[in-house]
Design a protein around this motif. Structure first.
Motif: not given
Length: 354
Positions: A242-243, A245, A292, A295, A298-300, A303, A309
């Protein structure tokens, strides 16, 4: 090829090799490491060996000592107490192979514990060694390794009882070939069972006597559970690539606190009684909610892990029964979360998805 989840013996190969190199203590026959080194591998040493299980040292020592005897090991506990995780690492450390696994379900057949047949060869040649398909338990016996049986009490009773001869006589008869497989030294078996599955397929007294039972406790304190969750979330994030975070410990503590309070039916300070939902709200589910959330961040998101989240994941974990659990959650949200001044952003996020 990069696998999503390496086996323990592959992921921690360097640590196992380091322990084996420096291990000059007595090893039981067939073991890759001494019991002392196996325990060090599982619990870590604060230096080169990372902890795989966070819990009472004595629990691990009793489990390892059991495997050094002729009795099988039953790891018993509520969901999320790391039974499967611990069994995998014990097998990896003892015999260097955690893959000899039987997954217990209502549909598990006796062949999964004993042996099956290659029916094409059986029809063409009749019963023969070449037509035999060994089970993971049979392979473990022949190779002197540790076999694993997950969710033992979910297996039908007649399938469970197929283990009795294996565990008592250390042999597996093959009457079709008029022969048997005898266990090599180093063979043993680790089974796991869920406390909440009692009565599903209760173990017979004859089978239960073949096991030493070790009960894995839930994390004793909030800080201990926070440490477990933070460590596993970080490991999963790296494994899933995962990016990067910013994982705020505040959100981890909030998720853990919510789960612990709803599990216990009382707030941390003991002042407010709350209703418990139908689900287990285990440590494993807290890890899933936070992974989750990372994720999503990171993606939406930006970060940074924020209440928004993790809110949806918490609601999804708590509300298993749409009617009764929703009432429990709303009550908790309004009587506990709302009253915590530093939880206002968390309260708003949970209200939005509730």
């Amino acid at each position: 090829m990069t696998v999503l989840r390496p086996h323990a013996e592959d992921q921690y190969a360097e640590e196992l090799a380091l322990l084996a190199k420096d291990d000059d203590r007595p090893r039981p026959p067939g073991w890759r490491l001494s019991p002392w080194a196996v325990t060090r591998y599982v619990l870590g040493d604060g230096d080169a060996i990372s902890p795989k299980y966070i819990g009472p040292r004595r629990v691990v020592e009793v489990a390892v000592a059991t495997l050094a005897t002729d009795r099988a090991l039953l790891l018993l506990g509520v969901p999320g107490t790391a039974k499967t995780w611990l069994s995998e690492h014990l097998a990896a450390a003892v015999s260097g192979d955690s893959t000899l696994l039987v997954q217990g379900t209502a549909g598990t057949a006796e062949e999964a514990v004993r042996y099956g047949w290659n029916y094409a060869r059986l029809l063409a040649e009749g019963p023969s060694v070449d037509a035999l398909t060994p089970s993971p338990v049979m392979r473990a016996m022949a190779e002197g390794r540790v076999a694993r049986v997950e969710e033992l009490t979910r297996m039908p009773s007649d399938v469970q009882d197929a283990l009795i001869t294996v565990l008592s006589e250390k042999t597996l008869p093959i009457p079709e070939l008029n022969r048997e497989v005898q266990a090599e030294r180093g063979f043993n078996l680790i089974a796991t069972a869920n406390d909440r599955d009692r009565g599903v397929n209760e173990l017979s007294s004859a089978l239960r006597r073949r096991f030493n039972t070790v009960v894995l406790p839930v994390p004793a304190t909030a800080e201990e559970e926070v440490e477990i969750v933070a460590r596993r979330v970080a490991q999963l994030g790296r494994a899933l690539e995962l990016p990067e975070t910013v994982t705020g410990m505040d959100e981890i503590r909030r998720v853990v606190t919510v789960f612990r309070e709803l599990r216990a039916g009382v707030t941390e300070d003991g002042r407010t009684t709350v209703k418990s939902p139908s689900g287990t709200l285990s440590t494993a589910e807290a890890i899933s909610v936070l992974t989750n959330g990372i994720a999503l961040a990171a993606h939406f998101g930006d970060g940074v892990l924020r209440p928004s989240d993790v809110a949806a994941g918490i609601v999804g974990a708590v509300v298993q029964e749409p009617v009764s659990d929703r009432v429990v959650w709303r009550e908790y949200l309004e009587t506990v979360v709302r009253e915590r001044g530093d939880w206002r952003d968390f309260y708003r996020a949970c209200r939005e998805v509730s």
